[in-house]
Design a protein around this motif. Structure first.
Motif, PDB file in Angstrom:
ATOM      1  N   ALA A   1       0.776  -1.177   0.114  1.00 56.29           N
ATOM      2  CA  ALA A   1       0.045  -0.001  -0.094  1.00 56.29           C
ATOM      3  C   ALA A   1       0.771   1.227  -0.077  1.00 56.29           C
ATOM      4  CB  ALA A   1      -0.872   0.018   1.176  1.00 56.29           C
ATOM      5  N   ALA A   2       2.024   1.008   0.626  1.00 56.08           N
ATOM      6  CA  ALA A   2       2.851   2.531   0.436  1.00 56.08           C
ATOM      7  C   ALA A   2       3.650   2.573  -0.620  1.00 56.08           C
ATOM      8  CB  ALA A   2       3.918   2.271   1.981  1.00 56.08           C
ATOM      9  N   GLY A   3       3.438   1.760  -1.388  1.00 60.86           N
ATOM     10  CA  GLY A   3       4.361   1.736  -2.966  1.00 60.86           C
ATOM     11  C   GLY A   3       5.649   1.176  -2.762  1.00 60.86           C
ATOM     12  N   GLU A   4       6.015   0.435  -1.836  1.00 61.94           N
ATOM     13  CA  GLU A   4       7.181  -0.121  -1.580  1.00 61.94           C
ATOM     14  C   GLU A   4       7.510  -1.607  -2.094  1.00 61.94           C
ATOM     15  OE1 GLU A   4       8.655   2.302   2.355  1.00 61.94           O
ATOM     16  OE2 GLU A   4       7.195   0.600   2.916  1.00 61.94           O
ATOM     17  N   HIS A   5       8.844  -2.049  -1.942  1.00 56.70           N
ATOM     18  CA  HIS A   5       9.079  -3.108  -2.537  1.00 56.70           C
ATOM     19  C   HIS A   5      10.256  -3.950  -1.547  1.00 56.70           C
ATOM     20  CE1 HIS A   5       8.093  -1.216  -6.344  1.00 56.70           C
ATOM     21  NE2 HIS A   5       7.902  -2.733  -6.742  1.00 56.70           N
ATOM     22  N   MET A   6       9.833  -5.235  -1.010  1.00 54.17           N
ATOM     23  CA  MET A   6      10.747  -5.865  -0.048  1.00 54.17           C
ATOM     24  C   MET A   6      11.766  -6.494  -0.923  1.00 54.17           C
ATOM     25  SD  MET A   6       7.870  -8.274   2.030  1.00 54.17           S
ATOM     26  CE  MET A   6       6.368  -7.463   2.929  1.00 54.17           C
TER      27      MET A   6
END
Length: 429
Positions: free
Chosen positions: A402-407
């Protein structure tokens, strides 16, 4: 919002393939060489012949061989296309860690592709690697079909209760398809026509009512985007085969990918870890894994706890917040910064003196979802060290997406893996 559609799947015809169990296979990225040989020898129509192809006897590429095989199955009637657009309710029954049987339930449909960009309602959560994407693109371009689905998580706004009730309604009668799939798991499929079924129509509506998160299949999704851009945004190429699970009630289990290393000095690795972690020696791998498991059952899960097993013994690593904080991106959310897999990603290259990418390219870093298997490889002398991780929480996956991040790549392993061969999505309507 995401756009979901019923579709006319290609499926094995019972008159040509009376034992569906003989032709199902796992998705390509969890098939070992030995397993591929076994499946291919078991049945000439096993889906592994197209999902993970090899070059044919007459030469040519594996992708050409897959295309020829797939076309032959369609031509001889082994694969038949359903006569109307449907959704396909899917159930797999697997054994949980506590010994109970769990049913994972989702449904196959088509999802209209969206690029990753601000405002997109399709959210990734994990970085990808170029090699698998190139492989899948060449296969998709040759076969012109989605052979395996992309798994998505959706939220029904009712903690899964509404979706669970609708799935139960669709699956209230006998399944249209029943087979034993990879790993000996029971696989069942129910066919539902949204034009005639209120439950199917409502299920499509609520699954597309909010943004969805890619759970598994980031490489396949990004490959589908590339294929769409080449083919043009129209028709089936503008869509991807989707398997939709409600995040709370779908029944998926979330496991980690453990890191297995060769060509490293185990004792030196334990010593190097002390620069970033508090190190508690463990005399047995069982002790180490019990300690990790116990941390999962506590009310407040401690962050930054990782197991390390080497030929020289093992240790439980607990992050030293002060020493690691400056290695973590200040632009990342607190959730992403302090995931176990993020902490290992930030420190591993410093512990081993080279990057994970270089190790993986050299074949010295591999990934296993089974902790016991990772430890066994070290103890058998097949590897020098294994980092054992705890599962990422599903709520954290949703938060990062949802935060537009990638693990980091290979952060999550959703279980069970959907069987390949139940439904194929043709890309040439």
């Amino acid at each position: 919002m995401p756009e979901l559609f019923p579709f006319r799947a290609l499926r094995y015809d019972a008159s040509a393939v009376p034992d569906l169990s003989a032709v199902l296979c796992p998705p390509y990225d969890v098939i070992s060489e030995a397993e591929r040989r076994r499946l291919a020898a078991h049945d000439a129509r096993n889906a592994v012949h197209v999902e993970l192809p090899v070059a044919g006897d007459q030469g040519g590429s594996p992708y050409e061989a897959a295309a020829q095989t797939f076309a032959a199955w369609i031509a001889d009637g082994a694969l038949q296309r359903d006569d109307r657009p449907l959704i396909y309710a899917y159930e797999q029954v697997f054994r949980a860690a506590d010994g109970s049987d769990v049913a994972a339930r989702g449904f196959f449909c088509r999802l209209r592709l969206e690029p990753y960009e601000p405002g997109s309602t399709v959210r990734p959560h994990e970085a990808t690697m170029s090699g698998p994407k190139e492989d899948r693109f060449r296969l998709m371009s040759a076969v012109k079909a989605n052979l395996s689905p992309v798994l998505f998580l959706y939220e029904d706004g009712d903690l899964g209760q509404t979706a669970e009730a609708l799935m139960s309604e669709i699956a209230s009668g006998p399944p249209a398809v029943e087979a034993m799939g990879p790993g000996g798991l029971a696989n069942r499929l129910w066919l539902a026509d949204p034009a005639e079924s209120d439950s199917a129509r409502e299920l499509l509506r609520i699954a597309g009512d909010k943004p969805v998160t890619i759970a598994d299949g980031h490489h396949r999704y990004e490959t589908a985007l590339r294929y769409r851009d080449q083919a043009g945004p129209s028709g089936a190429a503008d869509h991807v085969l989707a398997l939709m699970y409600e995040a709370q009630s779908g029944g998926l289990s979330l496991l980690p990918w453990h890191r297995v290393l060769t060509g490293v000095d185990g004792a030196a690795l334990v010593s190097a870890a002390s620069d970033w972690f508090s190190v508690t020696p463990c005399t047995t791998a069982q002790t180490m894994m019990v300690r990790l498991s116990e941390s999962e059952s506590t009310g407040a899960r401690p962050r930054g706890m990782i197991g390390l097993w080497t030929r020289a013994g093992g240790a439980l690593l607990e992050v030293d917040v002060q020493r690691v904080a400056n290695l973590l991106s200040s632009d990342a959310s607190e959730t992403l910064r302090w995931l176990d897999v993020s902490l290992l990603s930030a420190t591993l290259s410093r512990m081993i003196g080279t990057t994970s990418e270089k190790l993986a390219a050299d074949g010295r870093l591999t990934y296993l979802s089974d902790a016991a298997q990772a430890v066994a490889q070290v103890e058998a002398g097949e590897a020098d060290a294994a980092f054992i991780l705890r599962p990422t929480l599903i709520d954290d996956v949703l938060s990062v997406a949802a935060a537009g991040e990638h693990m980091p790549a290979k952060s999550t392993f959703f279980h069970p893996k959907a069987a390949t061969g139940l439904v194929f999505n043709p890309l040439a309507d």
